[in-house]
Design a protein around this motif. Structure first.
Motif, mmCIF file in Angstrom:
data_model
loop_
_atom_site.group_PDB
_atom_site.id
_atom_site.type_symbol
_atom_site.label_atom_id
_atom_site.label_comp_id
_atom_site.label_asym_id
_atom_site.label_seq_id
_atom_site.Cartn_x
_atom_site.Cartn_y
_atom_site.Cartn_z
ATOM 1 N N GLN A 84 3.048 5.078 0.980
ATOM 2 C CA GLN A 84 2.440 6.374 0.717
ATOM 3 C C GLN A 84 0.991 6.218 0.273
ATOM 4 O O GLN A 84 0.095 6.870 0.804
ATOM 5 C CB GLN A 84 3.249 7.113 -0.341
ATOM 6 C CG GLN A 84 2.902 8.567 -0.473
ATOM 7 C CD GLN A 84 3.890 9.294 -1.373
ATOM 8 O OE1 GLN A 84 4.616 8.669 -2.129
ATOM 9 N NE2 GLN A 84 3.903 10.603 -1.279
ATOM 10 N N SER A 85 0.725 5.321 -0.652
ATOM 11 C CA SER A 85 -0.646 5.072 -1.103
ATOM 12 C C SER A 85 -1.499 4.507 0.025
ATOM 13 O O SER A 85 -2.672 4.873 0.179
ATOM 14 C CB SER A 85 -0.663 4.089 -2.274
ATOM 15 O OG SER A 85 0.073 4.594 -3.340
ATOM 16 N N ALA A 89 -4.809 6.274 1.402
ATOM 17 C CA ALA A 89 -6.080 5.541 1.331
ATOM 18 C C ALA A 89 -6.698 5.369 2.712
ATOM 19 O O ALA A 89 -7.909 5.557 2.885
ATOM 20 C CB ALA A 89 -5.855 4.183 0.676
ATOM 21 N N MET A 90 -5.873 5.020 3.697
ATOM 22 C CA MET A 90 -6.402 4.844 5.056
ATOM 23 C C MET A 90 -6.910 6.164 5.625
ATOM 24 O O MET A 90 -7.934 6.193 6.310
ATOM 25 C CB MET A 90 -5.340 4.229 5.963
ATOM 26 C CG MET A 90 -5.121 2.762 5.685
ATOM 27 S SD MET A 90 -3.793 1.981 6.595
ATOM 28 C CE MET A 90 -3.930 2.598 8.216
ATOM 29 N N GLY A 95 -11.397 9.294 7.222
ATOM 30 C CA GLY A 95 -12.117 10.566 7.198
ATOM 31 C C GLY A 95 -13.558 10.400 6.758
ATOM 32 O O GLY A 95 -14.461 10.996 7.338
ATOM 33 N N VAL A 96 -13.780 9.584 5.740
ATOM 34 C CA VAL A 96 -15.145 9.342 5.255
ATOM 35 C C VAL A 96 -15.985 8.669 6.335
ATOM 36 O O VAL A 96 -17.150 9.033 6.546
ATOM 37 C CB VAL A 96 -15.121 8.505 3.952
ATOM 38 C CG1 VAL A 96 -16.492 7.976 3.609
ATOM 39 C CG2 VAL A 96 -14.563 9.328 2.806
ATOM 40 N N ILE A 97 -15.397 7.712 7.032
ATOM 41 C CA ILE A 97 -16.127 7.023 8.103
ATOM 42 C C ILE A 97 -16.483 7.998 9.222
ATOM 43 O O ILE A 97 -17.615 7.999 9.722
ATOM 44 C CB ILE A 97 -15.321 5.826 8.633
ATOM 45 C CG1 ILE A 97 -15.289 4.720 7.577
ATOM 46 C CG2 ILE A 97 -15.884 5.309 9.947
ATOM 47 C CD1 ILE A 97 -14.370 3.574 7.910
ATOM 48 N N ILE A 98 -15.539 8.848 9.608
ATOM 49 C CA ILE A 98 -15.802 9.811 10.680
ATOM 50 C C ILE A 98 -16.877 10.808 10.249
ATOM 51 O O ILE A 98 -17.800 11.107 11.011
ATOM 52 C CB ILE A 98 -14.501 10.531 11.094
ATOM 53 C CG1 ILE A 98 -13.593 9.546 11.835
ATOM 54 C CG2 ILE A 98 -14.779 11.746 11.960
ATOM 55 C CD1 ILE A 98 -12.198 10.062 12.098
#
Length: 164
Positions: A84-85, A89-90, A95-98
């Motif tokens: 779950q973590s 995290a992934m 999302g941040v990278i995109i």
């Protein structure tokens, strides 16, 4: 090489992890009653924290089904990371990278367009300035030629005046 009742065979790497050979069933269930570290030495095994069972990882479903082991209790690879973590995290990192990529792409395209507009305006100002100076010099030369013609009496009907 490890054997388990001549049914399964495993090979051990230098770091202590045991990899099963292709085509043979895993013996993860034999690690029941041990701890997480012992279970996860075999790479094809999944440790369920809640039931404290070592289970063969269900590779066909990618993620272990909730009936087998809840995601926040499932451990694979490392005992301190639950699924779950890891998924959260992934997803956040992805999302941040995109978003960063899209912002960079937008800024680069916008800045390039603004830069070319500024450059075009600057070049147009230079061109207009140079044209103005050229016309000014042309008018000065014409005036000077007229003064010279007048001084030497060449103004008027001159057969060569049509060339100037």
């Amino acid at each position: 090489m490890y054997t388990n009742n001549s049914v399964e065979s495993y090979s051990q790497t230098t770091n202590g992890n045991i990899y099963s050979r292709p085509g043979l069933a895993a013996v993860c269930e034999t690690k029941n009653g041990t701890n997480c570290e012992e279970c996860l030495k075999i790479v094809t095994c999944l440790w369920c924290q809640k039931t404290e069972l070592c289970i063969t990882y269900p590779v066909k479903t990618i993620l272990p089904p909730h009936a087998l082991c809840p995601l926040n209790d499932a451990r694979w690879g490392r005992c301190w990371v639950n699924f779950q973590s890891l998924i959260i995290a992934m997803a956040v990192v992805g999302g941040v990278i995109i978003i960063a990529f899209l912002v960079c792409l937008f800024c680069c395209c916008k800045c390039e367009h603004i830069g070319s507009t500024r450059f075009d305006a600057k070049m147009e100002r230079r061109t207009n300035k140079m044209k103005g100076k050229q016309e000014e010099r042309k008018a000065e030369m014409k005036m000077r030629h007229e003064e010279i013609r007048t001084k030497y009496g060449l103004s008027g009907s001159n057969p060569y005046s049509k060339f100037s």
